[in-house]
Design a protein around this motif. Structure first.
Motif, PDB file in Angstrom:
ATOM      1  N   ASP A   1       3.996 -29.675  -0.992  1.00  7.12           N
ATOM      2  CA  ASP A   1       4.804 -30.119  -2.121  1.00  7.12           C
ATOM      3  C   ASP A   1       3.919 -30.937  -3.055  1.00  7.12           C
ATOM      4  OD1 ASP A   1       6.451 -31.875  -3.765  1.00  7.12           O
ATOM      5  OD2 ASP A   1       8.148 -31.221  -2.557  1.00  7.12           O
ATOM      6  N   SER A   2       3.786 -30.463  -4.288  1.00  7.43           N
ATOM      7  CA  SER A   2       2.886 -31.124  -5.236  1.00  7.43           C
ATOM      8  C   SER A   2       3.622 -32.157  -6.090  1.00  7.43           C
ATOM      9  CB  SER A   2       2.193 -30.092  -6.128  1.00  7.43           C
ATOM     10  OG  SER A   2       3.149 -29.269  -6.782  1.00  7.43           O
ATOM     11  N   GLY A   3       4.329 -33.075  -5.416  1.00  5.76           N
ATOM     12  CA  GLY A   3       4.928 -34.207  -6.115  1.00  5.76           C
ATOM     13  C   GLY A   3       6.303 -33.967  -6.682  1.00  5.76           C
ATOM     14  N   SER A   4       7.201 -33.366  -5.917  1.00  6.20           N
ATOM     15  CA  SER A   4       8.564 -33.149  -6.394  1.00  6.20           C
ATOM     16  C   SER A   4       9.242 -34.466  -6.726  1.00  6.20           C
ATOM     17  CB  SER A   4       9.395 -32.403  -5.342  1.00  6.20           C
ATOM     18  OG  SER A   4       8.967 -31.070  -5.195  1.00  6.20           O
ATOM     19  N   THR A   5      10.030 -34.456  -7.787  1.00  7.99           N
ATOM     20  CA  THR A   5      10.816 -35.631  -8.163  1.00  7.99           C
ATOM     21  C   THR A   5      12.281 -35.464  -7.772  1.00  7.99           C
ATOM     22  OG1 THR A   5      11.110 -34.709 -10.396  1.00  7.99           O
ATOM     23  CG2 THR A   5       9.266 -36.224 -10.055  1.00  7.99           C
ATOM     24  N   ASP A   6      12.616 -34.345  -7.159  1.00  9.36           N
ATOM     25  CA  ASP A   6      13.966 -34.142  -6.636  1.00  9.36           C
ATOM     26  C   ASP A   6      13.909 -34.222  -5.106  1.00  9.36           C
ATOM     27  OD1 ASP A   6      12.850 -31.773  -5.822  1.00  9.36           O
ATOM     28  OD2 ASP A   6      14.017 -30.487  -7.159  1.00  9.36           O
ATOM     29  N   GLU A   7      14.856 -33.611  -4.426  1.00  8.55           N
ATOM     30  CA  GLU A   7      14.937 -33.734  -2.966  1.00  8.55           C
ATOM     31  C   GLU A   7      14.252 -32.594  -2.227  1.00  8.55           C
ATOM     32  OE1 GLU A   7      19.069 -34.099  -2.062  1.00  8.55           O
ATOM     33  OE2 GLU A   7      19.204 -36.165  -2.787  1.00  8.55           O
ATOM     34  N   THR A   8      13.331 -31.891  -2.880  1.00  5.79           N
ATOM     35  CA  THR A   8      12.685 -30.740  -2.246  1.00  5.79           C
ATOM     36  C   THR A   8      12.037 -31.107  -0.918  1.00  5.79           C
ATOM     37  OG1 THR A   8      12.272 -29.666  -4.370  1.00  5.79           O
ATOM     38  CG2 THR A   8      10.924 -28.967  -2.512  1.00  5.79           C
TER      39      THR A   8
ATOM     40  N   VAL B   1       5.306 -25.697  -3.287  1.00  4.33           N
ATOM     41  CA  VAL B   1       6.570 -25.953  -3.980  1.00  4.33           C
ATOM     42  C   VAL B   1       6.480 -27.196  -4.863  1.00  4.33           C
ATOM     43  CG1 VAL B   1       7.879 -24.915  -2.080  1.00  4.33           C
ATOM     44  CG2 VAL B   1       7.508 -27.388  -2.117  1.00  4.33           C
ATOM     45  N   ARG B   2       7.387 -27.273  -5.810  1.00 12.41           N
ATOM     46  CA  ARG B   2       7.621 -28.490  -6.596  1.00 12.41           C
ATOM     47  C   ARG B   2       8.982 -28.367  -7.283  1.00 12.41           C
ATOM     48  NH1 ARG B   2       7.047 -31.063 -11.601  1.00 12.41           N
ATOM     49  NH2 ARG B   2       6.357 -33.246 -11.406  1.00 12.41           N
ATOM     50  N   ASN B   3       9.848 -29.335  -7.060  1.00  7.69           N
ATOM     51  CA  ASN B   3      11.175 -29.388  -7.694  1.00  7.69           C
ATOM     52  C   ASN B   3      11.959 -28.090  -7.511  1.00  7.69           C
ATOM     53  OD1 ASN B   3      10.709 -32.008  -8.518  1.00  7.69           O
ATOM     54  ND2 ASN B   3      10.059 -31.437 -10.578  1.00  7.69           N
ATOM     55  N   GLU B   4      12.181 -27.741  -6.254  1.00  2.77           N
ATOM     56  CA  GLU B   4      12.903 -26.514  -5.906  1.00  2.77           C
ATOM     57  C   GLU B   4      14.156 -26.810  -5.090  1.00  2.77           C
ATOM     58  OE1 GLU B   4      12.182 -23.662  -7.040  1.00  2.77           O
ATOM     59  OE2 GLU B   4      10.050 -23.599  -7.523  1.00  2.77           O
TER      60      GLU B   4
ATOM     61  N   ASP C   1      17.211 -26.883  -5.671  1.00  2.00           N
ATOM     62  CA  ASP C   1      18.392 -26.044  -5.883  1.00  2.00           C
ATOM     63  C   ASP C   1      18.316 -24.702  -5.167  1.00  2.00           C
ATOM     64  OD1 ASP C   1      16.295 -25.317  -7.619  1.00  2.00           O
ATOM     65  OD2 ASP C   1      17.692 -24.312  -8.984  1.00  2.00           O
ATOM     66  N   ARG C   2      17.115 -24.310  -4.682  1.00  2.00           N
ATOM     67  CA  ARG C   2      17.027 -22.986  -4.068  1.00  2.00           C
ATOM     68  C   ARG C   2      16.101 -22.913  -2.854  1.00  2.00           C
ATOM     69  NH1 ARG C   2      13.975 -19.743  -9.029  1.00  2.00           N
ATOM     70  NH2 ARG C   2      12.083 -20.991  -9.144  1.00  2.00           N
ATOM     71  N   ILE C   3      15.476 -24.015  -2.468  1.00  2.00           N
ATOM     72  CA  ILE C   3      14.522 -23.967  -1.372  1.00  2.00           C
ATOM     73  C   ILE C   3      15.185 -23.623  -0.042  1.00  2.00           C
ATOM     74  CG2 ILE C   3      14.657 -26.449  -0.874  1.00  2.00           C
ATOM     75  CD1 ILE C   3      11.525 -24.200  -0.661  1.00  2.00           C
ATOM     76  N   GLU C   4      16.408 -24.092   0.178  1.00  2.00           N
ATOM     77  CA  GLU C   4      17.040 -23.842   1.473  1.00  2.00           C
ATOM     78  C   GLU C   4      17.382 -22.371   1.670  1.00  2.00           C
ATOM     79  OE1 GLU C   4      19.224 -27.195   3.555  1.00  2.00           O
ATOM     80  OE2 GLU C   4      19.922 -27.436   1.489  1.00  2.00           O
ATOM     81  N   ALA C   5      17.722 -21.671   0.611  1.00  2.00           N
ATOM     82  CA  ALA C   5      17.994 -20.238   0.735  1.00  2.00           C
ATOM     83  C   ALA C   5      16.759 -19.496   1.224  1.00  2.00           C
ATOM     84  CB  ALA C   5      18.451 -19.676  -0.609  1.00  2.00           C
ATOM     85  N   CYS C   6      15.592 -19.983   0.832  1.00  2.00           N
ATOM     86  CA  CYS C   6      14.338 -19.404   1.291  1.00  2.00           C
ATOM     87  C   CYS C   6      14.042 -19.792   2.737  1.00  2.00           C
ATOM     88  CB  CYS C   6      13.198 -19.838   0.371  1.00  2.00           C
ATOM     89  SG  CYS C   6      11.550 -19.310   0.899  1.00  2.00           S
ATOM     90  N   LEU C   7      14.141 -21.076   3.038  1.00  2.00           N
ATOM     91  CA  LEU C   7      13.742 -21.572   4.354  1.00  2.00           C
ATOM     92  C   LEU C   7      14.677 -21.120   5.469  1.00  2.00           C
ATOM     93  CD1 LEU C   7      12.629 -25.213   3.464  1.00  2.00           C
ATOM     94  CD2 LEU C   7      11.218 -23.158   3.712  1.00  2.00           C
ATOM     95  N   GLU C   8      15.937 -20.891   5.150  1.00  2.00           N
ATOM     96  CA  GLU C   8      16.885 -20.441   6.174  1.00  2.00           C
ATOM     97  C   GLU C   8      16.480 -19.106   6.770  1.00  2.00           C
ATOM     98  OE1 GLU C   8      20.571 -20.549   4.133  1.00  2.00           O
ATOM     99  OE2 GLU C   8      20.880 -22.713   4.415  1.00  2.00           O
TER     100      GLU C   8
END
Length: 262
Positions: A37-44, A12-15, A17-24
């Motif tokens: 995680d290859s260096g996200s700049t958001d809260e991924t 993942v990287r900078n996801e 907005d939608r990562i939780e829908a996947c992980l749930e």
């Protein structure tokens, strides 16, 4: 028989907005959940840590090498490889549980039907409806092709079984995201072809726009998806054009540089 243990990984990287829908749909169901995680700049990364302790921050070596890094961390023989834009459904989880509980399971690749959405509309025909080999037996040197994009799973003596319940796929956030993603992949593939000594031309790029459009829209039934199908056929035609136009541009640049050096 109890379901065979299952590892799952995502790159993942900078996801955010939608990562939780996947992980749930994964946490509490799979036996091991790995995130690279290859260096996200958001809260991924922070969001991922709500669902698993196995979150690793890495550099970006390309799609194939990154998936192989994640695969090396999997403890169990059966491995599920998902992306942040893919969501499991209860019916798909139930089907996987049933299949991985079969005592005489012979398949070593389980292909999951791909239900891709384009701006809210499902694509039921064409390239983006092709079942994906997302679930496989990690034995005898299973690896992803060491390529920057379109990394194919390589497995000895593949025995494939296709499931029936769909994996939901939400690849594109906006039209801009769709175009940026396809252009990025096209340029990466062009660079790989150029490095191997292959050449392109604008005439061939234009021809590929037409052939890839017609293949998606007519031969693979995209017209049955209405406006969304026509839209997707145009996008895939553009993707083919960009791939070979980028290759032609690299060749022009190389020819110019070689001419100047003489």
């Amino acid at each position: 028989m109890k379901r065979r243990p299952l590892s799952c990984f995502l790159i993942v990287r900078n996801e955010a907005d939608r990562i939780e829908a996947c992980l749930e749909g994964l946490a509490g169901w799979v036996d091991q959940l790995i995130i690279l995680d290859s260096g996200s700049t958001d809260e991924t990364a922070q969001l991922c840590r709500k669902y698993t302790d196995e979150v690793y921050i890495t550099d970006w070596p390309g799609y194939g090498p990154q998936r192989n890094r994640a695969l090396a961390k999997c403890h169990h023989e059966w491995v599920l490889n998902l992306d942040a834009d893919e969501n499991m459904t209860p019916s798909l989880r139930q089907e996987i549980d049933q299949v991985l509980s079969e005592p005489d399971l012979e398949a070593n690749i389980l292909r999951l039907p791909w239900q891709t959405y384009l701006f809210g509309k499902p694509l039921n025909h064409g390239r983006y409806s092709t079942p994906q080999g997302k679930l496989f037996l990690n034995k005898n040197g299973a690896q992803f092709k060491n390529s920057q994009v379109h990394e194919v799973l390589q497995i000895a003596d593949p025995k494939v079984r296709t499931l029936t319940q769909p994996l939901k796929h939400f690849s594109w956030r906006t039209y801009q995201h769709l175009q940026e993603k396809h252009l990025k992949y096209a340029c990466i593939l062009a660079a790989e072809k150029h490095a191997k000594g292959k050449t392109g031309s604008l005439s061939y790029a234009s021809l590929r726009f037409m052939t890839d459009f017609l293949q998606q829209y007519i031969l693979r039934g995209g017209f049955l998806d209405g406006k969304a199908g026509f839209f997707m056929a145009l996008v895939l035609g553009q993707y083919a054009f960009h791939k070979y136009a980028a290759l032609a541009a690299l060749q022009m640049q190389t020819d110019t540089e070689q001419g100047l050096s003489k």
